[in-house]
Design an enzyme around this catalytic site. Structure first.
Site, PDB file in Angstrom:
ATOM      1  N   GLY A   9       0.819  -1.197   0.000  1.00 43.05           N
ATOM      2  CA  GLY A   9       0.000   0.000   0.000  1.00 43.05           C
ATOM      3  C   GLY A   9       0.853   1.246   0.000  1.00 43.05           C
ATOM      4  O   GLY A   9       2.032   1.215  -0.365  1.00 43.05           O
ATOM      5  N   GLY A  12       3.978   0.838   2.947  1.00 41.45           N
ATOM      6  CA  GLY A  12       4.876  -0.269   2.639  1.00 41.45           C
ATOM      7  C   GLY A  12       5.397  -0.205   1.222  1.00 41.45           C
ATOM      8  O   GLY A  12       6.582  -0.457   0.966  1.00 41.45           O
ATOM      9  N   ASN A 102      -0.111   2.640  13.363  1.00 38.79           N
ATOM     10  CA  ASN A 102      -0.506   3.775  14.173  1.00 38.79           C
ATOM     11  C   ASN A 102      -0.936   3.332  15.570  1.00 38.79           C
ATOM     12  O   ASN A 102      -1.444   2.232  15.755  1.00 38.79           O
ATOM     13  CB  ASN A 102      -1.654   4.538  13.506  1.00 38.79           C
ATOM     14  CG  ASN A 102      -1.190   5.314  12.292  1.00 38.79           C
ATOM     15  OD1 ASN A 102      -0.149   5.946  12.312  1.00 38.79           O
ATOM     16  ND2 ASN A 102      -1.974   5.272  11.225  1.00 38.79           N
ATOM     17  N   LYS A 185       4.948  10.466  18.581  1.00 39.47           N
ATOM     18  CA  LYS A 185       4.212  10.431  17.321  1.00 39.47           C
ATOM     19  C   LYS A 185       2.745  10.112  17.561  1.00 39.47           C
ATOM     20  O   LYS A 185       1.860  10.647  16.888  1.00 39.47           O
ATOM     21  CB  LYS A 185       4.815   9.391  16.381  1.00 39.47           C
ATOM     22  CG  LYS A 185       4.195   9.506  14.975  1.00 39.47           C
ATOM     23  CD  LYS A 185       3.960   8.196  14.307  1.00 39.47           C
ATOM     24  CE  LYS A 185       3.158   8.396  13.031  1.00 39.47           C
ATOM     25  NZ  LYS A 185       3.073   7.190  12.198  1.00 39.47           N
TER      26      LYS A 185
END
Length: 308
Positions: A9, A12, A102, A185
């Site tokens: 995707g 990656g 995430n 993050k």
């Protein structure tokens, strides 16, 4: 090193493509439809750092390919269970698993399935998306991947991985404090994803509005307060640092979560916001902005058609 990228995707495919461009031994573990697309059209990347069209090596789950030195996992958090099953047979005693997911809750799943010694820490900053033809569009200056041993040690294997990652057109950085960077993050992406999905807008117009900026500040403060209460290793002045970073984002910047909503796809609402709200409830912390964002995404999710 033999590198397996789980999926091809936006994330990656981009970082795997940059490693291929350098000449590293990269294989993409994909589903049949994506394999056909890559076999026919190649891995196509349009980027501010230069376009690419590559002929990648692909692998379907279950095919015999032996083990890999490193497995880069960049799926959505809600896809992790299926992803783990797809790459399990390619993990050996010495395989390093580098997640770029995430949030943080996913880490417990990886550690439980594959053990402390195999799982590295990792994160990335990139604005990229996959268009309807399977092309990867990378549209902003950020294309950073940060990795490291979760202990912070500079082990022999992590230095070898650093050598494989060096010399590419993307930014691969070895961190000696990856746990803190992952939490930092998490605060940043929770704020940006939350605010852009709530307002259904890129970040620029939100920042221009007085109450938009105030809402961002409140969200940063709520999320940081929960992190501090659960003893997450964040920087002392993280809210101020992240606010400056958000204000400096490009006007048209959209979060990946917002893009998922625009495509009528599922979101990572539970992994971003549900995780924090659960901790907030346990600690007795009020989090009205987080609650509004989570409610917005829950209502959106309830309206989605079942995936085929």
């Amino acid at each position: 090193m033999r590198i397996l990228v789980v999926g091809a995707g936006a994330i990656g495919g981009y970082f795997g493509g940059r490693l291929m461009e350098k000449g590293e031994d990269v294989t993409f573990l994909v589903r049949e439809k994506r394999k056909q697309q890559l076999d026919q059209d190649g891995l196509v990347i349009e980027s501010v750092y230069g376009d690419l069209k590559l002929k990648p090596k692909t692998l379907l789950s279950g095919e015999n390919a032996g083990s890999f030195d490193v497995i880069l996992v960049s799926t959505k958090s809600y896809q992790l269970n299926g992803a783990m099953e797809s790459f399990r047979s390619y993990v050996s005693e010495n395989t390093m698993i580098l997640p770029l997911l995430n949030g943080y809750a996913y880490l417990d799943k990886l550690l439980s399935e594959f053990g402390e010694e195999r799982v590295l820490g990792g994160l990335c900053f990139i604005e990229a998306t996959l268009d309807s033809s399977g092309k990867i569009l990378q549209t902003s200056p950020a294309h950073d991947l940060v990795f490291g041993e979760r202990s912070g040690e500079k082990t022999e294997r992590i230095l070898k991985l650093q050598d494989s990652f060096s010399g590419t057109k993307a930014s691969f950085t070895l961190s000696e404090n990856i746990e803190q960077e992952m939490w930092n993050k998490y605060l940043f992406i929770t704020t940006v994803a939350g605010i852009t999905s709530l307002f259904r807008s890129p970040i620029g117009p939100i920042l221009e509005q007085e109450h938009g900026l105030k809402t961002i500040q409140k969200l940063l403060n709520e999320t940081a307060a929960i992190m501090k209460e659960i003893k997450a290793p964040i920087d002392i002045n993280i809210e101020e640092t992240q606010l400056k970073r958000i204000i400096g984002l490009s006007y048209g910047m959209k979060s990946s979560l917002q893009r998922d909503m625009e495509k009528q796809q599922p979101t990572e609402a539970d992994h971003f916001f549900g995780y924090f709200l659960q901790h907030a409830a346990e600690k007795g912390i009020e989090a009205p902005v987080l609650s509004a964002i989570y409610a917005n995404l829950t209502v959106y999710g309830a309206g989605l058609l079942p995936l085929k």
